[in-house]
Design an enzyme around this catalytic site. Structure first.
Site, PDB file in Angstrom:
ATOM      1  N   SER A 216     -13.592  36.428  24.384  1.00  0.00           N
ATOM      2  CA  SER A 216     -12.348  36.225  24.249  1.00  0.00           C
ATOM      3  C   SER A 216     -11.348  37.177  24.885  1.00  0.00           C
ATOM      4  O   SER A 216     -11.427  36.960  26.361  1.00  0.00           O
ATOM      5  CB  SER A 216     -12.086  36.320  22.958  1.00  0.00           C
ATOM      6  N   ASP A 311     -12.959  25.259  19.765  1.00  0.00           N
ATOM      7  CA  ASP A 311     -12.185  26.411  19.905  1.00  0.00           C
ATOM      8  C   ASP A 311     -10.895  26.145  20.575  1.00  0.00           C
ATOM      9  O   ASP A 311     -10.954  25.116  21.751  1.00  0.00           O
ATOM     10  CB  ASP A 311     -13.210  27.371  20.892  1.00  0.00           C
ATOM     11  N   HIS A 341     -14.990  29.552  18.047  1.00  0.00           N
ATOM     12  CA  HIS A 341     -14.609  30.885  18.425  1.00  0.00           C
ATOM     13  C   HIS A 341     -15.198  31.737  17.554  1.00  0.00           C
ATOM     14  O   HIS A 341     -15.422  31.591  16.572  1.00  0.00           O
ATOM     15  CB  HIS A 341     -13.077  31.098  18.475  1.00  0.00           C
TER      16      HIS A 341
END
Length: 370
Positions: A216, A311, A341
């Site tokens: 991320s 996501d 995610h």
């Protein structure tokens, strides 16, 4: 296309929903989640219903179970949580619930202090069992939107990658926003990489096989390190391991709209993160954070990019992978259609997340020729 909500309701915006089961000890919550997420798919569907299909992708059964539990015990989004300190405390609790119990064993885990532009940067070195030196090393940057997360929230993913790849992992505790807005995290990330290459012998690492990676916001930092190292004429990383990277700040991608509610990370969460890291007056098109704004992506290290089908960051990660390819960079893009995610943190709970991270560990092992 099926609705992305469940029976007209939206699951919790993060694992916070799971964490708000009546505050049982984390070990009990862990066993419960691992049990229900590990049930046979036909049993899961009988108990929790069929997973939704969005964009011709079906959510994995075990992830669907996790979201259904989050729906029942949902919490507020990060924007409504209060202060960053409160969000950090809750994120740490979540991470401890879903982590392996006991922790995956290492030959050695030690604290490291790295000189940084604003003082010492904390770090943690993971040395997997049966690994001699000098050996490959991955400089890892944790996720959390540049605002939450740290060495402890990502202890489990780092142990998993180290154990399954045979690669040493140096996890970096870079400065967080809003106390330290952009470019603090990017500056710390570059400093950590530079120090690692200069101290490879001390870390028992092979100086020619030092990679960067993260998940991320951490993947965003890893990619920005590659750009900054190239532009500064520094030795390039051997490879970049990018797990659902943040690649833009405009928030205009189709996946940010389609999966903006109900799949652990929300569009509102991303706005909350970005507003803390990129306050008014900051150039949100700076390539050190907006990777897709970089005018030239040539000359960067080979990349392994993993994205999740459900996501909000899916599209920008895949566009970044394509841009790297167009610039002549060797890229392996792995799209996991049934995942969400944060799957890097779910290897102890969800079998599909574990399989995805085993692939990432294999890519790391292959990329560094362990």
């Amino acid at each position: 296309m099926a609705s992305r909500t469940y029976e007209g309701r939206t699951p919790g915006s993060s694992l916070r929903g799971v964490a708000e089961l009546p505050r049982l000890p984390p070990a009990i919550e862990h066993r419960f989640l691992r049990f229900v997420c590990g049930l046979p798919p036909r049993v899961q569907r009988r108990l929790f219903g069929a997973p939704p299909v969005v964009d011709e992708q079906r959510l994995a059964d075990d992830v669907h179970v996790l979201l259904r539990i989050a729906q029942v015990f949902r919490g507020d989004s990060l924007r409504a949580k209060g202060t960053p300190a409160e969000a950090r405390a809750e994120r740490l609790r979540e991470a401890r619930i879903v982590a392996h119990r006991p922790p995956l064993p290492m030959a050695r885990v030690e604290s490291v202090a790295i000189p940084g532009p604003a003082g010492a940067i904390g770090a943690r070195l993971y040395v997997p069992e049966e690994v001699g030196g000098p050996s490959p090393l991955l400089v890892y940057f944790h996720g959390g939107g540049w605002v939450i997360g740290g060495l402890d929230t990502h202890d489990d993913p780092c142990r998993f990658l180290a154990a399954r790849s045979g690669v040493r992992i140096l996890s970096v505790d870079y400065r967080l926003a809003p106390e330290h807005p952009f470019p603090a995290a990017a500056e710390d990330a570059l400093a950590a990489y530079e120090w690692t290459t200069a101290n490879a012998e001390r870390l028992e690492a092979d100086s020619g096989r030092i990679a960067v990676g993260g998940d991320s916001a951490g993947a965003n930092l890893a990619a920005s390190v590659c750009l900054m190292a190239r532009d500064a004429g520094l030795p390039p990383p051997a490879m970049q391991l990018l797990i659902y990277p943040v690649a833009e700040t405009a928030g205009t991608s189709s996946s940010r709209r389609t999966f903006g509610e109900g799949f652990l990370l929300t569009r509102g969460d991303m706005e909350w993160f970005e507003d803390h890291y990129l306050p008014p007056g900051v150039d949100r098109t700076d390539p050190r954070v907006a990777l897709l704004e970089a005018p030239d992506l040539s000359g960067l290290p080979p990349a392994y990019v993993a994205t999740a089908g459900f996501d909000p960051l899916r599209d920008e990660g895949e566009v970044f992978a394509q841009r790297l390819r167009e610039a002549g960079v060797d890229v392996a893009l792995r799209h996991h259609p049934g995942l969400v995610h944060t799957f890097a943190n779910l290897t102890a709970i969800c079998p599909t997340a574990r399989a995805a991270m085993l692939e990432a560990a294999g890519a790391l092992r292959l990329g560094l020729a362990v």
